[in-house]
Design a protein around this motif. Structure first.
Motif, PDB file in Angstrom:
ATOM      1  N   VAL A  48       0.867  -1.177   0.000  1.00 63.28           N
ATOM      2  CA  VAL A  48       0.000   0.000   0.000  1.00 63.28           C
ATOM      3  C   VAL A  48       0.898   1.219   0.000  1.00 63.28           C
ATOM      4  O   VAL A  48       1.879   1.283   0.751  1.00 63.28           O
ATOM      5  CB  VAL A  48      -0.950   0.020   1.214  1.00 63.28           C
ATOM      6  N   LEU A  63      -4.494   6.805  -0.353  1.00 59.61           N
ATOM      7  CA  LEU A  63      -3.699   5.578  -0.293  1.00 59.61           C
ATOM      8  C   LEU A  63      -4.155   4.642  -1.415  1.00 59.61           C
ATOM      9  O   LEU A  63      -5.346   4.609  -1.750  1.00 59.61           O
ATOM     10  CB  LEU A  63      -3.874   4.905   1.068  1.00 59.61           C
ATOM     11  N   ASN A  65      -3.679   0.610  -3.121  1.00 57.85           N
ATOM     12  CA  ASN A  65      -3.181  -0.762  -3.011  1.00 57.85           C
ATOM     13  C   ASN A  65      -2.622  -1.176  -4.373  1.00 57.85           C
ATOM     14  O   ASN A  65      -3.363  -1.495  -5.301  1.00 57.85           O
ATOM     15  CB  ASN A  65      -4.322  -1.705  -2.597  1.00 57.85           C
ATOM     16  N   ASP A  72      -5.841  -4.931   5.254  1.00 59.83           N
ATOM     17  CA  ASP A  72      -6.644  -4.267   6.280  1.00 59.83           C
ATOM     18  C   ASP A  72      -5.791  -3.158   6.899  1.00 59.83           C
ATOM     19  O   ASP A  72      -4.791  -3.431   7.571  1.00 59.83           O
ATOM     20  CB  ASP A  72      -7.073  -5.272   7.342  1.00 59.83           C
ATOM     21  N   LEU A  73      -6.193  -1.897   6.687  1.00 60.49           N
ATOM     22  CA  LEU A  73      -5.410  -0.746   7.153  1.00 60.49           C
ATOM     23  C   LEU A  73      -5.870  -0.218   8.505  1.00 60.49           C
ATOM     24  O   LEU A  73      -5.416   0.846   8.933  1.00 60.49           O
ATOM     25  CB  LEU A  73      -5.490   0.383   6.116  1.00 60.49           C
ATOM     26  N   TYR A  76      -2.936   0.444  10.650  1.00 58.54           N
ATOM     27  CA  TYR A  76      -1.852   1.214  10.052  1.00 58.54           C
ATOM     28  C   TYR A  76      -1.904   2.639  10.608  1.00 58.54           C
ATOM     29  O   TYR A  76      -2.967   3.129  11.006  1.00 58.54           O
ATOM     30  CB  TYR A  76      -1.992   1.252   8.528  1.00 58.54           C
ATOM     31  N   VAL A 101     -11.195   0.870   4.616  1.00 61.03           N
ATOM     32  CA  VAL A 101      -9.924   0.537   5.268  1.00 61.03           C
ATOM     33  C   VAL A 101      -9.495  -0.884   4.933  1.00 61.03           C
ATOM     34  O   VAL A 101      -8.324  -1.232   5.087  1.00 61.03           O
ATOM     35  CB  VAL A 101     -10.001   0.729   6.801  1.00 61.03           C
ATOM     36  N   LEU A 127       3.584   6.504   5.947  1.00 64.21           N
ATOM     37  CA  LEU A 127       2.611   5.446   6.213  1.00 64.21           C
ATOM     38  C   LEU A 127       3.327   4.318   6.919  1.00 64.21           C
ATOM     39  O   LEU A 127       4.350   3.812   6.429  1.00 64.21           O
ATOM     40  CB  LEU A 127       1.999   4.942   4.903  1.00 64.21           C
ATOM     41  N   ALA A 129       3.095   0.452   9.146  1.00 58.91           N
ATOM     42  CA  ALA A 129       2.319  -0.773   9.348  1.00 58.91           C
ATOM     43  C   ALA A 129       1.836  -0.902  10.781  1.00 58.91           C
ATOM     44  O   ALA A 129       0.865  -1.614  11.060  1.00 58.91           O
ATOM     45  CB  ALA A 129       3.145  -1.993   8.965  1.00 58.91           C
ATOM     46  N   ARG A 141       6.095   2.178   5.341  1.00 62.62           N
ATOM     47  CA  ARG A 141       5.689   1.548   4.087  1.00 62.62           C
ATOM     48  C   ARG A 141       5.718   2.511   2.900  1.00 62.62           C
ATOM     49  O   ARG A 141       5.917   2.096   1.756  1.00 62.62           O
ATOM     50  CB  ARG A 141       4.267   0.976   4.221  1.00 62.62           C
TER      51      ARG A 141
END
Length: 548
Positions: A48, A63, A65, A72-73, A76, A101, A127, A129, A141
């Motif tokens: 992501v 954001l 993908n 599943d964010l 995050y 999300v 961003l 994790a 990330r």
């Protein structure tokens, strides 16, 4: 036997390499999420990225993908810098603008922080994790920074191999965003775009350069001296140190609370917003004036410092030449006078007096609306005290100033006097240049106003006292039949046979402001130069004696 041993060694070798590969994947030396092997040996990519950021108005963060498994964010985190974190799945900290999300491959999630604000000047965004350690390259990330390098998380992103040291995206103007081209991991893979596409694939169009521009947009100079400033640029401008200039020696700083009253808006003026101010000590001229907006007070004669200009009533304001040199006004141009209840306003098109006009709809703090100005030129006889001093009160109940110098008063045939003739007329109070809402009290020097039955007419000129086109106001008292009664009746400003009952000595007769008959007049307790008092209320003997 040799063939059997060779086959056995081959199997052992293959088994040994497979074990090493699995071991290395479990170690995950790059700090990324483990790569999973499916039964058909297809590699799934869990990824992501930050894809677009609009940091000037709404702080929207997109954001994307770009992997091939759903992520599943909820847990995050986003990091704007030390102490500025918010969890994506925390509804009190994060607004979900669009998307989910639980982010499917090739899908977008657009979010905005609820409490935090992205920097409009130099900022960065990471961003993560999780929130185990925002200084850990294993947890970050995606990353981007704008305006300048040096965000606290830049070193983390560089260590993780997802950003270049010292790289940043130049600032963009309001209405634009910064977006990722999908190719690499440096600032060169990002650029500004004037076409934000949050929730969709990025589109790159060259952003319009930032425009820093504040203009004078509307002025009401007759009553409240309100001045409206408008930001027609693309960046917020702090006007605290800006100055307004009405002419030499008449300056005031916008941010000076002792000199400037903020009527509405903010001195930190955002694009598309209005600031309405009024000077607290100075007065804008009601006849011929000009107004200049300056970026500073270094030199009010400098074309480099002036930002906007307007003049009204006549050309020749001292700052006109400065504005013409700066290319923001035309030589000799001015906006014609407007009456009370109107303002002068800018149409937003150019830089001359032709781009300004009077408007009958005042819209301070809002977009200008242009409506034809209705000029009401009206002066009336408002009160007469004919017993003692022969005082006559005139009142401007119109919306423009009227010069009464060449107006005449008529008591009857052969009994005339010009208002502006100093030998014939005594000015008791007020000015013959009579502004709206003001009073002028005069008295004839040679003639006498009758004490018993008389009449009085106000004329715009002396071309014909029997002409209904010239008479402006009329009153008669004690009896009907004044020679000018028929003229006033023809002009529609009096009723045939109407007269005001005689006032007591020491009192006066006064107009109630309502209509055009004798019923609109009554006895007043003498309030010359002011609003009329209790019209029609009788005055007793004791009061008469006091007035005498």
């Amino acid at each position: 036997m040799k063939n059997y041993l060779l086959s056995l060694l081959t199997v052992l070798a293959v088994w040994s390499c497979s074990e090493d590969d699995a071991y290395n994947d479990d170690l995950d030396p790059g700090g990324e999420d483990p790569v999973e092997e499916t039964p058909d040996s297809t590699t799934e990519v869990r990824s992501v990225i930050i894809n677009e950021v609009e940091y000037l108005v709404n702080d929207h963060i997109e954001l994307y993908n770009n992997g091939d498994v759903a992520v599943d964010l909820t847990n995050y985190w986003m990091c704007l810098g030390p102490g500025q974190y918010f969890r994506i799945g925390d509804a009190e900290a994060t607004e979900i603008v669009s998307g989910s999300v639980s982010l499917e491959p090739s899908e977008y999630l657009v979010i905005a922080p609820v409490a935090l604000e992205a920097s409009n000047n130099a900022g960065g965004l990471g961003l993560y994790a999780n929130n185990d350690n925002f200084g850990s390259a294993a947890n970050i990330r995606s990353f981007v920074q704008w305006g300048a390098s040096g965000n606290a998380r830049e070193v983390v992103a560089v260590e993780a191999g997802i950003w270049n040291a010292g790289g940043f995206i130049p600032n963009v103007p309001t209405g634009a965003s910064i977006a990722y081209d999908g190719e690499g991991n440096t600032s060169d893979d990002w650029s500004g775009t004037s076409t934000p596409t949050l929730g969709e694939g990025n589109t790159f169009t060259e952003p319009v350069s930032e425009v820093r521009s504040i203009i004078i947009n509307e002025v009401e100079y007759l009553v409240d001296d309100y001045i409206e400033l408008y930001n027609n640029g693309t960046v917020t401008v702090d006007l605290s140190e800006y100055w307004m200039c009405l002419g030499p020696g008449r300056y005031f700083r916008i941010g000076d609370g002792d000199a400037t009253k903020i009527v509405s808006g903010s001195v930190s003026l955002a694009p598309g917003e209005y600031l309405v101010i009024t000077p607290m000590v100075l007065d804008a001229p009601n006849d011929a004036g000009g107004l200049g907006l300056y970026a500073n007070n270094d030199n009010f004669g400098s074309a480099d410092n002036i930002r906007s200009f307007v003049q009204w009533g006549a050309a020749g304001n001292a700052r006109e030449v400065v504005a013409v040199e700066a290319g923001i006004w035309n030589a000799g141009g001015y906006v014609p006078h407007v009456p009370i209840g109107a303002s002068i306003a800018y149409d937003g098109e150019g830089l001359t007096s032709d781009d300004w006009a009077g408007t009958g709809i005042i819209t301070f703090g809002e977009e200008n609306i242009f409506k034809e100005v209705v000029v009401e030129r009206s002066v009336i006889i408002n009160e007469v005290e004919y017993f003692l001093n022969d005082d006559i009160e005139l009142y401007n109940n119109g919306n423009i100033t009227v010069d009464l110098s060449d107006y005449w008063m008529c008591l009857g045939p052969g009994k005339y006097f010009r208002v502006g003739d100093g030998d014939a007329t005594e000015v008791v109070s007020g000015s013959v240049s009579l502004a709206p809402g003001e009073f002028l009290v005069i008295s004839p020097v040679v003639l006498e106003v009758p004490n018993d039955a008389g009449g009085l007419g106000l004329y715009a000129n002396n071309n014909g006292f029997g002409n209904a086109d010239n008479i402006r106001s009329f009153v008669q008292w004690g009896a009907a039949g004044n020679a000018r009664e028929v003229v006033a009746v023809e002009a529609g400003i009096w009723n045939a046979g109407g007269f005001v009952s005689g006032a007591l000595k020491g009192a006066s007769i006064a107009y109630d402001g309502e209509g055009f008959t004798s019923d609109d007049w009554g006895v007043d307790s003498r309030s010359l130069g002011e609003d009329n008092g209790a019209i029609g209320i009788g005055i007793g003997a004791e009061e008469i004696g006091r007035l005498e």
